[in-house]
Design a protein around this motif. Structure first.
Motif, PDB file in Angstrom:
ATOM      1  N   VAL A  97       0.770  -1.679   0.290  1.00 20.49           N
ATOM      2  CA  VAL A  97       0.401   0.046  -0.494  1.00 20.49           C
ATOM      3  C   VAL A  97       1.061   1.008   0.007  1.00 20.49           C
ATOM      4  O   VAL A  97       2.047   1.406   1.170  1.00 20.49           O
ATOM      5  CB  VAL A  97      -0.740   0.181   0.797  1.00 20.49           C
ATOM      6  N   TYR A  98       0.306   2.028  -0.491  1.00 21.14           N
ATOM      7  CA  TYR A  98       1.220   3.654  -1.492  1.00 21.14           C
ATOM      8  C   TYR A  98       0.810   4.319  -1.163  1.00 21.14           C
ATOM      9  O   TYR A  98      -0.406   4.262  -1.341  1.00 21.14           O
ATOM     10  CB  TYR A  98       2.051   3.829  -2.395  1.00 21.14           C
ATOM     11  N   LEU A 103       5.394   3.950   0.428  1.00 19.87           N
ATOM     12  CA  LEU A 103       5.040   1.993   0.868  1.00 19.87           C
ATOM     13  C   LEU A 103       4.700   2.643   2.586  1.00 19.87           C
ATOM     14  O   LEU A 103       5.677   2.594   3.761  1.00 19.87           O
ATOM     15  CB  LEU A 103       6.385   2.150   1.377  1.00 19.87           C
ATOM     16  N   SER A 104       2.994   2.200   2.722  1.00 19.81           N
ATOM     17  CA  SER A 104       2.465   2.459   4.060  1.00 19.81           C
ATOM     18  C   SER A 104       2.583   1.492   5.349  1.00 19.81           C
ATOM     19  O   SER A 104       2.893   0.621   6.464  1.00 19.81           O
ATOM     20  CB  SER A 104       1.412   3.460   4.206  1.00 19.81           C
ATOM     21  N   GLN A 242       5.686   5.367  -6.527  1.00 14.82           N
ATOM     22  CA  GLN A 242       7.192   6.326  -5.822  1.00 14.82           C
ATOM     23  C   GLN A 242       7.251   8.019  -6.285  1.00 14.82           C
ATOM     24  O   GLN A 242       7.358   8.460  -5.333  1.00 14.82           O
ATOM     25  CB  GLN A 242       7.905   5.688  -5.922  1.00 14.82           C
ATOM     26  N   ALA A 243       6.975   7.328  -7.733  1.00 12.28           N
ATOM     27  CA  ALA A 243       7.883   9.080  -8.671  1.00 12.28           C
ATOM     28  C   ALA A 243       6.958   9.518  -8.831  1.00 12.28           C
ATOM     29  O   ALA A 243       7.131  11.403  -8.263  1.00 12.28           O
ATOM     30  CB  ALA A 243       8.093   9.166  -9.420  1.00 12.28           C
ATOM     31  N   SER A 244       5.941   9.274  -9.047  1.00 17.12           N
ATOM     32  CA  SER A 244       4.295  10.136  -8.907  1.00 17.12           C
ATOM     33  C   SER A 244       3.783  10.860  -7.757  1.00 17.12           C
ATOM     34  O   SER A 244       2.779  11.623  -7.992  1.00 17.12           O
ATOM     35  CB  SER A 244       3.861   9.869 -10.088  1.00 17.12           C
ATOM     36  N   ARG A 245       3.454  10.081  -6.993  1.00 16.62           N
ATOM     37  CA  ARG A 245       2.346  10.145  -5.919  1.00 16.62           C
ATOM     38  C   ARG A 245       0.941  10.302  -5.983  1.00 16.62           C
ATOM     39  O   ARG A 245       1.186  10.981  -5.153  1.00 16.62           O
ATOM     40  CB  ARG A 245       3.481  11.417  -5.243  1.00 16.62           C
ATOM     41  N   HIS A 252       0.712  -5.677  -5.915  1.00 21.23           N
ATOM     42  CA  HIS A 252       1.086  -6.484  -5.273  1.00 21.23           C
ATOM     43  C   HIS A 252       2.866  -6.547  -4.666  1.00 21.23           C
ATOM     44  O   HIS A 252       3.441  -5.347  -4.840  1.00 21.23           O
ATOM     45  CB  HIS A 252       1.654  -8.060  -6.501  1.00 21.23           C
ATOM     46  N   ALA A 253       3.009  -7.732  -3.604  1.00 21.26           N
ATOM     47  CA  ALA A 253       4.628  -7.462  -3.034  1.00 21.26           C
ATOM     48  C   ALA A 253       5.316  -8.163  -4.272  1.00 21.26           C
ATOM     49  O   ALA A 253       4.362  -8.509  -4.987  1.00 21.26           O
ATOM     50  CB  ALA A 253       4.669  -8.097  -2.149  1.00 21.26           C
TER      51      ALA A 253
END
Length: 267
Positions: A97-98, A103-104, A242-245, A252-253
């Protein structure tokens, strides 16, 4: 592992529906390379509706990294074209979960996170071309070792949309030169699961400086008479997130895929 947990070797003998049921019951939380008995495996990306259409455009621009297999309707957790009763809230071994690119959590189930505006995407996965490689006599060391495949962030830019951009992630499998040539021929006929390799040989040419330290997955040794062979990887959206937020994205992991009922030969 809990008392009712199942081992990787036990799950290798299970049909996809039974495998998914075991995962939904919390009996397995590991990687799925080599599982599914020749069935298509899928990367998962789940986004709010106001990001979903743009992500679909991003996938269209970057089909080698993000080949779309199926998309759910907003708020519907079931994939309708991948197999029997596939509920994306429960049937992936481990999720990520981002929130705003960070990553939270890594839950084993996402029912508590499901919302009426969420749209789920299933993207083709390189695990789906591994069985055809094995059938051709090409050894895959990560499977021999019972490991997840090694995955790396590169400096290869993907094609951006207005809000989505980032670097390509690749998976690596070491092969002798003759096997690499054969693997190019086999995977080149499977564009729905990443197609032919994007790079062979010197990893530094694509921004990878330490093969023994993958960004995702497990390290896999490359012998002196082998070449590292790199395929575009469905973990690329996690690099992009991660780049675009975006405010929320569930994936999935890495290596913990959705195993569908579709046969690899059909893609």
């Amino acid at each position: 592992m809990s008392q009712s947990a199942l081992s990787y070797e036990q799950l290798r003998q299970r049909e996809p529906l039974v495998l998914r049921q075991s995962i939904a019951a919390g009996q397995y939380h590991g990687h799925t390379s080599g599982l599914g008995q020749g069935r298509v495996q899928a990367n998962i990306v789940i986004l709010p509706g106001d990001w979903a259409n743009e992500f679909l455009r991003y996938c269209t621009l970057n089909r080698q990294a993000c080949p779309v297999l199926d998309v759910t309707e907003p708020g519907d957790p079931f994939f309708r074209h991948l197999g029997a009763a596939i509920d994306i809230r429960h049937e992936v071994p481990r999720y990520r979960v981002y929130r705003h690119g960070e990553l939270s959590e890594e839950p084993l189930d996402i029912e508590h996170l499901w919302r009426d505006d969420l749209v789920a995407f299933a993207l083709g996965c390189s695990f789906s071309f591994e069985q055809p490689l094995l059938d051709a006599g090409i050894r895959l060391r990560h499977i021999d070792l019972g490991r997840n495949v090694a995955m790396y962030r590169t400096h290869i830019d993907t094609r951006p949309t207005a809000r989505l951009s980032g670097k390509m992630v690749v998976s690596m499998r070491p092969m002798k030169a003759a096997d690499a040539i054969q693997a190019i021929r086999i995977t080149g006929r499977m564009p729905n699961v990443h197609g032919a390799p994007v790079h062979i040989g010197d990893p530094s040419l694509i921004g990878i400086h330490a093969l023994d330290v993958p960004d995702y997955g497990d390290a896999v040794p490359v012998e002196a008479d082998e070449l590292p062979v790199f395929w575009a990887c469905g973990v690329t959206p996690q690099s992009v997130v991660q780049a675009s937020r975006p405010p929320l994205c569930i994936t999935h992991a890495p290596g913990c895929m959705l195993v569908t009922d579709l046969w690899n030969r059909d893609v």
